[in-house]
Design a protein around this motif. Sequence first.
Motif, PDB file in Angstrom:
ATOM      1  N   MET A   1      14.115  35.322  -1.541  1.00 29.11           N
ATOM      2  CA  MET A   1      14.650  34.305  -2.449  1.00 29.11           C
ATOM      3  C   MET A   1      13.656  33.158  -2.592  1.00 29.11           C
ATOM      4  O   MET A   1      13.041  32.741  -1.613  1.00 29.11           O
ATOM      5  CB  MET A   1      15.994  33.775  -1.928  1.00 29.11           C
ATOM      6  CG  MET A   1      16.661  32.759  -2.850  1.00 29.11           C
ATOM      7  SD  MET A   1      18.227  32.106  -2.207  1.00 29.11           S
ATOM      8  CE  MET A   1      19.281  33.543  -2.396  1.00 29.11           C
ATOM      9  N   HIS A   2      13.516  32.678  -3.815  1.00 32.31           N
ATOM     10  CA  HIS A   2      12.583  31.587  -4.068  1.00 32.31           C
ATOM     11  C   HIS A   2      12.988  30.344  -3.266  1.00 32.31           C
ATOM     12  O   HIS A   2      14.163  30.081  -3.021  1.00 32.31           O
ATOM     13  CB  HIS A   2      12.571  31.268  -5.561  1.00 32.31           C
ATOM     14  CG  HIS A   2      11.483  30.336  -5.983  1.00 32.31           C
ATOM     15  ND1 HIS A   2      11.599  28.965  -5.872  1.00 32.31           N
ATOM     16  CD2 HIS A   2      10.244  30.564  -6.512  1.00 32.31           C
ATOM     17  CE1 HIS A   2      10.493  28.395  -6.324  1.00 32.31           C
ATOM     18  NE2 HIS A   2       9.658  29.341  -6.718  1.00 32.31           N
ATOM     19  N   GLN A   3      11.981  29.565  -2.857  1.00 29.18           N
ATOM     20  CA  GLN A   3      12.224  28.391  -2.030  1.00 29.18           C
ATOM     21  C   GLN A   3      13.186  27.412  -2.689  1.00 29.18           C
ATOM     22  O   GLN A   3      14.054  26.824  -2.024  1.00 29.18           O
ATOM     23  CB  GLN A   3      10.894  27.693  -1.728  1.00 29.18           C
ATOM     24  CG  GLN A   3      11.035  26.456  -0.853  1.00 29.18           C
ATOM     25  CD  GLN A   3       9.705  25.778  -0.597  1.00 29.18           C
ATOM     26  OE1 GLN A   3       8.641  26.298  -0.936  1.00 29.18           O
ATOM     27  NE2 GLN A   3       9.761  24.595   0.010  1.00 29.18           N
ATOM     28  N   LYS A   4      13.061  27.218  -4.008  1.00 29.49           N
ATOM     29  CA  LYS A   4      13.944  26.292  -4.719  1.00 29.49           C
ATOM     30  C   LYS A   4      15.390  26.764  -4.649  1.00 29.49           C
ATOM     31  O   LYS A   4      16.319  25.965  -4.430  1.00 29.49           O
ATOM     32  CB  LYS A   4      13.500  26.163  -6.180  1.00 29.49           C
ATOM     33  CG  LYS A   4      14.370  25.277  -7.057  1.00 29.49           C
ATOM     34  CD  LYS A   4      14.310  23.817  -6.658  1.00 29.49           C
ATOM     35  CE  LYS A   4      15.061  22.948  -7.646  1.00 29.49           C
ATOM     36  NZ  LYS A   4      15.045  21.517  -7.283  1.00 29.49           N
ATOM     37  N   LEU A   5      15.593  28.079  -4.818  1.00 26.17           N
ATOM     38  CA  LEU A   5      16.938  28.623  -4.736  1.00 26.17           C
ATOM     39  C   LEU A   5      17.490  28.478  -3.324  1.00 26.17           C
ATOM     40  O   LEU A   5      18.656  28.114  -3.135  1.00 26.17           O
ATOM     41  CB  LEU A   5      16.940  30.099  -5.148  1.00 26.17           C
ATOM     42  CG  LEU A   5      16.785  30.400  -6.643  1.00 26.17           C
ATOM     43  CD1 LEU A   5      16.686  31.897  -6.873  1.00 26.17           C
ATOM     44  CD2 LEU A   5      17.966  29.824  -7.423  1.00 26.17           C
ATOM     45  N   TYR A  29      22.224  29.971 -15.570  1.00 23.96           N
ATOM     46  CA  TYR A  29      22.454  29.878 -17.007  1.00 23.96           C
ATOM     47  C   TYR A  29      22.103  28.470 -17.477  1.00 23.96           C
ATOM     48  O   TYR A  29      21.901  27.565 -16.663  1.00 23.96           O
ATOM     49  CB  TYR A  29      23.894  30.260 -17.382  1.00 23.96           C
ATOM     50  CG  TYR A  29      24.974  29.330 -16.907  1.00 23.96           C
ATOM     51  CD1 TYR A  29      25.418  28.285 -17.709  1.00 23.96           C
ATOM     52  CD2 TYR A  29      25.588  29.510 -15.669  1.00 23.96           C
ATOM     53  CE1 TYR A  29      26.427  27.435 -17.293  1.00 23.96           C
ATOM     54  CE2 TYR A  29      26.606  28.664 -15.240  1.00 23.96           C
ATOM     55  CZ  TYR A  29      27.019  27.631 -16.057  1.00 23.96           C
ATOM     56  OH  TYR A  29      28.025  26.796 -15.638  1.00 23.96           O
ATOM     57  N   ARG A  30      22.012  28.289 -18.771  1.00 22.05           N
ATOM     58  CA  ARG A  30      21.599  26.992 -19.311  1.00 22.05           C
ATOM     59  C   ARG A  30      22.528  26.560 -20.439  1.00 22.05           C
ATOM     60  O   ARG A  30      23.162  27.381 -21.099  1.00 22.05           O
ATOM     61  CB  ARG A  30      20.155  27.041 -19.801  1.00 22.05           C
ATOM     62  CG  ARG A  30      19.872  28.044 -20.900  1.00 22.05           C
ATOM     63  CD  ARG A  30      18.391  28.109 -21.213  1.00 22.05           C
ATOM     64  NE  ARG A  30      18.081  29.179 -22.157  1.00 22.05           N
ATOM     65  CZ  ARG A  30      16.858  29.494 -22.561  1.00 22.05           C
ATOM     66  NH1 ARG A  30      15.813  28.812 -22.103  1.00 22.05           N
ATOM     67  NH2 ARG A  30      16.663  30.476 -23.422  1.00 22.05           N
ATOM     68  N   GLU A  31      22.606  25.249 -20.611  1.00 25.42           N
ATOM     69  CA  GLU A  31      23.424  24.686 -21.670  1.00 25.42           C
ATOM     70  C   GLU A  31      22.711  23.466 -22.239  1.00 25.42           C
ATOM     71  O   GLU A  31      21.714  22.994 -21.681  1.00 25.42           O
ATOM     72  CB  GLU A  31      24.804  24.306 -21.135  1.00 25.42           C
ATOM     73  CG  GLU A  31      24.776  23.367 -19.957  1.00 25.42           C
ATOM     74  CD  GLU A  31      26.145  23.175 -19.324  1.00 25.42           C
ATOM     75  OE1 GLU A  31      26.387  22.069 -18.794  1.00 25.42           O
ATOM     76  OE2 GLU A  31      26.966  24.109 -19.346  1.00 25.42           O
ATOM     77  N   GLU A 252      22.814  33.166 -20.019  1.00 26.88           N
ATOM     78  CA  GLU A 252      22.110  33.458 -18.770  1.00 26.88           C
ATOM     79  C   GLU A 252      20.608  33.220 -18.913  1.00 26.88           C
ATOM     80  O   GLU A 252      20.016  33.476 -19.969  1.00 26.88           O
ATOM     81  CB  GLU A 252      22.381  34.905 -18.354  1.00 26.88           C
ATOM     82  CG  GLU A 252      21.912  35.243 -16.954  1.00 26.88           C
ATOM     83  CD  GLU A 252      22.395  36.603 -16.479  1.00 26.88           C
ATOM     84  OE1 GLU A 252      21.685  37.230 -15.668  1.00 26.88           O
ATOM     85  OE2 GLU A 252      23.487  37.032 -16.922  1.00 26.88           O
ATOM     86  N   ALA A 253      20.014  32.694 -17.864  1.00 18.40           N
ATOM     87  CA  ALA A 253      18.580  32.401 -17.849  1.00 18.40           C
ATOM     88  C   ALA A 253      17.942  33.028 -16.614  1.00 18.40           C
ATOM     89  O   ALA A 253      18.635  33.499 -15.704  1.00 18.40           O
ATOM     90  CB  ALA A 253      18.359  30.888 -17.840  1.00 18.40           C
ATOM     91  N   VAL A 254      16.616  33.026 -16.589  1.00 16.86           N
ATOM     92  CA  VAL A 254      15.887  33.552 -15.431  1.00 16.86           C
ATOM     93  C   VAL A 254      15.232  32.383 -14.703  1.00 16.86           C
ATOM     94  O   VAL A 254      15.062  31.290 -15.253  1.00 16.86           O
ATOM     95  CB  VAL A 254      14.831  34.591 -15.855  1.00 16.86           C
ATOM     96  CG1 VAL A 254      15.501  35.795 -16.487  1.00 16.86           C
ATOM     97  CG2 VAL A 254      13.810  33.986 -16.810  1.00 16.86           C
ATOM     98  N   LEU A 255      14.860  32.636 -13.464  1.00 17.07           N
ATOM     99  CA  LEU A 255      14.328  31.574 -12.615  1.00 17.07           C
ATOM    100  C   LEU A 255      13.089  30.925 -13.214  1.00 17.07           C
ATOM    101  O   LEU A 255      12.930  29.694 -13.148  1.00 17.07           O
ATOM    102  CB  LEU A 255      14.009  32.143 -11.224  1.00 17.07           C
ATOM    103  CG  LEU A 255      13.422  31.167 -10.208  1.00 17.07           C
ATOM    104  CD1 LEU A 255      14.390  30.032  -9.933  1.00 17.07           C
ATOM    105  CD2 LEU A 255      13.063  31.900  -8.905  1.00 17.07           C
ATOM    106  N   GLU A 256      12.218  31.733 -13.806  1.00 18.72           N
ATOM    107  CA  GLU A 256      10.981  31.190 -14.371  1.00 18.72           C
ATOM    108  C   GLU A 256      11.279  30.147 -15.456  1.00 18.72           C
ATOM    109  O   GLU A 256      10.574  29.138 -15.574  1.00 18.72           O
ATOM    110  CB  GLU A 256      10.126  32.320 -14.955  1.00 18.72           C
ATOM    111  CG  GLU A 256       9.496  33.248 -13.906  1.00 18.72           C
ATOM    112  CD  GLU A 256      10.489  34.165 -13.234  1.00 18.72           C
ATOM    113  OE1 GLU A 256      10.201  34.652 -12.123  1.00 18.72           O
ATOM    114  OE2 GLU A 256      11.583  34.401 -13.822  1.00 18.72           O
ATOM    115  N   GLN A 257      12.321  30.378 -16.244  1.00 17.81           N
ATOM    116  CA  GLN A 257      12.698  29.418 -17.279  1.00 17.81           C
ATOM    117  C   GLN A 257      13.204  28.118 -16.661  1.00 17.81           C
ATOM    118  O   GLN A 257      12.890  27.025 -17.121  1.00 17.81           O
ATOM    119  CB  GLN A 257      13.780  30.020 -18.181  1.00 17.81           C
ATOM    120  CG  GLN A 257      13.303  31.178 -19.043  1.00 17.81           C
ATOM    121  CD  GLN A 257      14.455  31.856 -19.768  1.00 17.81           C
ATOM    122  OE1 GLN A 257      15.492  32.142 -19.169  1.00 17.81           O
ATOM    123  NE2 GLN A 257      14.278  32.103 -21.062  1.00 17.81           N
TER     124      GLN A 257
END
Length: 415
Positions: A1-5, A29-31, A252-257
């Motif tokens: 898992m990414h450090q930020k997560l 996800y994003r809004e 839904e979004a991905v971590l890179e975004q």
Amino acid sequence: MHQKLEEIVGYAQKKLGLNDYSLHEHTLYREKDIFNNTIYILSMEWTPNNTKESSPAGNAVVELNFHTKAVKRIVFVQNVTNADSAVYPSADKENVIEWIEELTDLTFGRQFLLIEDEEDVLSFGAAVDNIPVAPPGTIHVEFNKDGQLCMFSIDGHFPEEDEISWEPFALTPDTYETTARKQCQLVEMPDEEQGKWLPVYGIEEVYLTNNGKGVIPFDAGLGSMVMNETVLTWDAPVNKAFSNVEVDFSTEAVLEQALINEPHPDTKPVSEQDVDACEETAVGFLRMVYPEDSGKWKLTGIYRSNGYLFAELWPAAGTSRVIKRKIKLIIDPGTYEAVNYIDNDRLLEMFGHLNKAAEAAISKEEAFSKLREHVEAEPVYVYDQEQGTYVMCGKLDCPYGIDAVTGELLLLGAF
């Protein structure tokens, strides 16, 4: 898992007393907010360590702002919680308010107020010194029968001091009567009891600026809407069937975004090119689906939502009925092709059995003279997109209408 997560997950587990839970899954996800900013949300589902995996009871669904860690939602499935009770408030109203203040850094009275107090349920609304704001911000809290918190949610915006154009409420009946008179409209309302459309004079709700000279429509919150009043015409129909394409409204979004805070596609302005292309697309759509309706529809507005362009089509002739025909044409922003549409004609079919409304027997002036004393202007801070700030307004409203045939005073909430 990414450090930020990992950082956010660990923070949520500690902050929300989920020590006896394990993370089951997570989604990004994003809004878009009213300021056209992109917000990334991390949604997590936590499972109690001592329950069977097949049973969802007691699972915790938690949503946090990916960048600020602000808690957006907490839901304990089926009102069962194994969370640390010391982290949460009792069902006592004062205790709940203190807990919300600590969790959100908002101040009761200054930034939010109580709007509903029922058994095991408390609802709050965004405010400025106990004055409501629009668009509204909401906080909702629920408890189970054992007095344990089982749901918390916060949505919308709660203004800070630097976002407010401060001024005392100055509207009086003398200053808003002229606008109220203009807002007095004859509409047709469905009367199931009498089996007909009923002509009624009522006051159309609007926000009136504090100087009494300007108005902000109730639907002004759709930030990217570009208004358009173009009647759509064509010379000949198109002998081709329109094919609906399944649309994906997923946010839904991905971590890179999220890591680079990539802007939500709906934050992009609607350009002149978009408007011209959508108008052409709308004509092409109507030529296929409503080929005999040249000149009967108008394009009223274009906006972005869920990654698509939406074109709103209304009957060109207009109608006084409170329930109006409307088509929302969904357009691919990359190709400008119409992919699907939403037509509320089926809703209108529900009232197809009602008889036509009778002709009005009293004038607008007569009706307004009876409504004048019931018109209210409640103070509300409204976000003005042009000024980029919340301005003091009066919510012009009237709970009554006038039967345009008999002149009888009607309580509109009964319809």
